[in-house]
Write a protein that holds these residues in place. Structure first.
Motif, short mmCIF file in Angstrom:
data_model
loop_
_atom_site.label_atom_id
_atom_site.label_comp_id
_atom_site.label_asym_id
_atom_site.label_seq_id
_atom_site.Cartn_x
_atom_site.Cartn_y
_atom_site.Cartn_z
N GLU A 112 0.81 -1.21 0.00
CA GLU A 112 0.00 0.00 0.00
C GLU A 112 0.85 1.27 0.00
OE1 GLU A 112 -4.07 1.57 2.14
OE2 GLU A 112 -2.52 0.68 3.42
N HIS A 113 2.07 1.19 0.50
CA HIS A 113 2.94 2.35 0.47
C HIS A 113 3.15 2.83 -0.97
CE1 HIS A 113 3.66 2.15 4.72
NE2 HIS A 113 4.25 0.97 4.65
N GLN A 114 3.27 1.88 -1.90
CA GLN A 114 3.43 2.26 -3.30
C GLN A 114 2.16 2.92 -3.83
OE1 GLN A 114 4.59 -1.26 -5.42
NE2 GLN A 114 6.62 -1.35 -4.48
N THR A 115 0.99 2.38 -3.42
CA THR A 115 -0.27 2.98 -3.85
C THR A 115 -0.39 4.42 -3.38
OG1 THR A 115 -1.39 0.84 -3.85
CG2 THR A 115 -2.79 2.79 -3.70
N LEU A 116 -0.04 4.67 -2.13
CA LEU A 116 -0.12 6.02 -1.60
C LEU A 116 0.83 6.97 -2.32
CD1 LEU A 116 -0.31 5.22 2.23
CD2 LEU A 116 -2.19 5.64 0.64
N ALA A 117 2.03 6.48 -2.64
CA ALA A 117 2.99 7.31 -3.36
C ALA A 117 2.47 7.65 -4.75
CB ALA A 117 4.33 6.58 -3.45
N ARG A 118 1.84 6.71 -5.42
CA ARG A 118 1.30 6.97 -6.76
C ARG A 118 0.13 7.95 -6.70
NH1 ARG A 118 0.59 1.18 -9.61
NH2 ARG A 118 -0.12 2.54 -11.34
N LEU A 119 -0.70 7.86 -5.66
CA LEU A 119 -1.78 8.83 -5.50
C LEU A 119 -1.22 10.23 -5.32
CD1 LEU A 119 -4.23 6.91 -3.13
CD2 LEU A 119 -4.75 7.70 -5.44
N ARG A 120 -0.21 10.36 -4.50
CA ARG A 120 0.38 11.68 -4.25
C ARG A 120 1.08 12.22 -5.50
NH1 ARG A 120 1.54 9.11 1.02
NH2 ARG A 120 0.23 10.15 2.56
N ALA A 121 1.48 11.30 -6.38
CA ALA A 121 2.13 11.72 -7.62
C ALA A 121 1.12 12.13 -8.70
CB ALA A 121 3.03 10.61 -8.15
N GLY A 122 -0.17 11.97 -8.42
CA GLY A 122 -1.18 12.44 -9.35
C GLY A 122 -2.00 11.39 -10.05
N GLU A 123 -1.68 10.11 -9.89
CA GLU A 123 -2.48 9.07 -10.54
C GLU A 123 -3.84 8.95 -9.85
OE1 GLU A 123 -0.59 5.33 -11.84
OE2 GLU A 123 1.22 6.06 -10.82
N THR A 124 -4.82 8.50 -10.61
CA THR A 124 -6.15 8.32 -10.03
C THR A 124 -6.28 6.94 -9.40
OG1 THR A 124 -7.15 7.42 -12.04
CG2 THR A 124 -7.13 9.84 -11.79
N TYR A 125 -7.20 6.84 -8.46
CA TYR A 125 -7.39 5.58 -7.73
C TYR A 125 -7.81 4.44 -8.65
CZ TYR A 125 -8.22 2.98 -3.40
OH TYR A 125 -8.16 2.08 -2.36
N PRO A 126 -8.81 4.63 -9.53
CA PRO A 126 -9.18 3.50 -10.40
C PRO A 126 -8.07 3.09 -11.36
CG PRO A 126 -10.37 5.51 -11.02
CD PRO A 126 -9.72 5.78 -9.71
N HIS A 127 -7.23 4.05 -11.77
CA HIS A 127 -6.13 3.69 -12.66
C HIS A 127 -5.12 2.82 -11.93
CE1 HIS A 127 -2.17 4.37 -14.65
NE2 HIS A 127 -2.90 4.15 -15.74
N ILE A 128 -4.80 3.19 -10.69
CA ILE A 128 -3.83 2.41 -9.91
C ILE A 128 -4.34 1.00 -9.66
CG2 ILE A 128 -2.70 2.24 -7.66
CD1 ILE A 128 -2.72 5.32 -7.59
N LEU A 129 -5.63 0.89 -9.36
CA LEU A 129 -6.20 -0.41 -9.02
C LEU A 129 -6.71 -1.17 -10.23
CD1 LEU A 129 -8.17 0.40 -5.73
CD2 LEU A 129 -5.81 -0.39 -6.01
N ASN A 130 -6.59 -0.54 -11.42
CA ASN A 130 -7.06 -1.17 -12.66
C ASN A 130 -8.54 -1.55 -12.54
OD1 ASN A 130 -6.69 -2.05 -15.33
ND2 ASN A 130 -6.31 -4.16 -14.65
N THR A 131 -9.34 -0.61 -12.02
CA THR A 131 -10.76 -0.87 -11.81
C THR A 131 -11.51 -0.80 -13.13
OG1 THR A 131 -10.64 0.09 -9.60
CG2 THR A 131 -12.82 -0.11 -10.58
N ARG A 132 -12.38 -1.79 -13.37
CA ARG A 132 -13.22 -1.82 -14.56
C ARG A 132 -14.66 -2.02 -14.14
NH1 ARG A 132 -9.14 -0.18 -16.09
NH2 ARG A 132 -7.78 -0.89 -17.78
N LEU A 133 -15.57 -1.24 -14.74
CA LEU A 133 -17.00 -1.38 -14.48
C LEU A 133 -17.61 -2.22 -15.59
CD1 LEU A 133 -17.93 2.25 -13.40
CD2 LEU A 133 -17.28 0.31 -11.96
N ALA A 134 -18.40 -3.20 -15.21
CA ALA A 134 -18.99 -4.11 -16.19
C ALA A 134 -20.27 -3.52 -16.77
CB ALA A 134 -19.31 -5.46 -15.53
N ALA A 135 -20.34 -3.45 -18.09
CA ALA A 135 -21.55 -3.09 -18.83
C ALA A 135 -22.23 -1.85 -18.25
CB ALA A 135 -22.53 -4.26 -18.82
N ALA A 136 -21.47 -0.80 -18.05
CA ALA A 136 -22.06 0.44 -17.54
C ALA A 136 -22.93 1.06 -18.62
CB ALA A 136 -20.95 1.41 -17.13
#
Length: 222
Positions: free
Chosen positions: A194-218
């Motif tokens: 999670e330390h890497q996730t927090l660092a990426r958030l602070r660097a400007g990446e979005t949460y869904p991009h970091i977690l590779n979140t995909r919504l099904a059939a939106a």
């Protein structure tokens, strides 16, 4: 229920297991594990700190608190006392004197599926205590009912004597000792990642991009 059922103290969890558990967070284990989490209505009341130990169980019914007196004389260093109040949400079974007794025996914490009292004393003593709430009415020494070191129900979870316990301000988790080590190791690895996730958030990446979140059939709205 009328009658007293006395069981034997369980083998304590090993020091190495407890040391490992102390590095894990209950909420991290909650990311991937479903069982053993007590209902959120059981809240940290005093001594808020991450705590680990070996479950020692009591069923204390109604106004009769004698079985708790027995339990407080049996506790060992590192024991975590769980009190099943058999549905009672009106009468407090734990207060300043009983928490001091547990603390002097070396208890790691107390969980009550019901009410406690003497909240100022509990906070001053600092022993971690979880409960559903506070009450001014208290139990008496009847000596007629209850159980010690038998399976009990606390916060919707079946708690067995000898279960491994991990608790903090977010909640209480009980685990069979045989599964606790693997759960703790996985949680610690996630916490480190999670330390890497927090660092990426602070660097400007979005949460869904970091977690590779995909919504099904939106459905697209126009």
């Amino acid at each position: 229920m009328i009658g007293i059922a006395l069981g034997a103290l369980p083998p304590p969890c090993t020091p190495s297991l407890l040391a490992l558990l102390r590095q894990a967070e209950p909420a991290t284990i909650g990311h991937f594990h479903e069982r053993g989490f007590l209902h959120g209505g059981i809240r940290a009341m005093a001594g808020v700190t991450r705590s680990v130990g070996t479950a020692v169980t009591v069923r204390c019914e109604g106004m009769d608190g004698s079985i708790l007196h027995h339990a407080l004389g049996q506790l060992r260093a590192g024991d975590f006392l769980f009190v099943d109040r058999a549905g009672d949400q009106v009468v407090a079974c734990i207060g300043g004197a009983s928490v001091l007794a547990a603390q002097l025996r070396g208890a790691a914490g107390i969980v009550v599926d019901g009410c406690v009292t003497d909240i100022d004393e509990l906070r001053a003593l600092g022993l971690p205590v979880w409960a559903r709430g506070l009450a001014a009415r208290t139990t008496r020494a009847g000596g007629q009912a209850g159980s010690f070191c038998q399976p009990v129900d606390c916060g919707g979870v079946r708690v067995h004597p000898g279960d491994a316990v991990l608790a903090d301000e977010n909640g209480v988790l009980v685990m069979a000792p045989a599964e606790a080590r693997a759960l703790a190791e996985r949680a610690i690895a996630l916490q480190q990642a999670e330390h890497q996730t927090l660092a990426r958030l602070r660097a400007g990446e979005t949460y869904p991009h970091i977690l590779n979140t995909r919504l099904a059939a939106a459905e697209s709205l126009t």
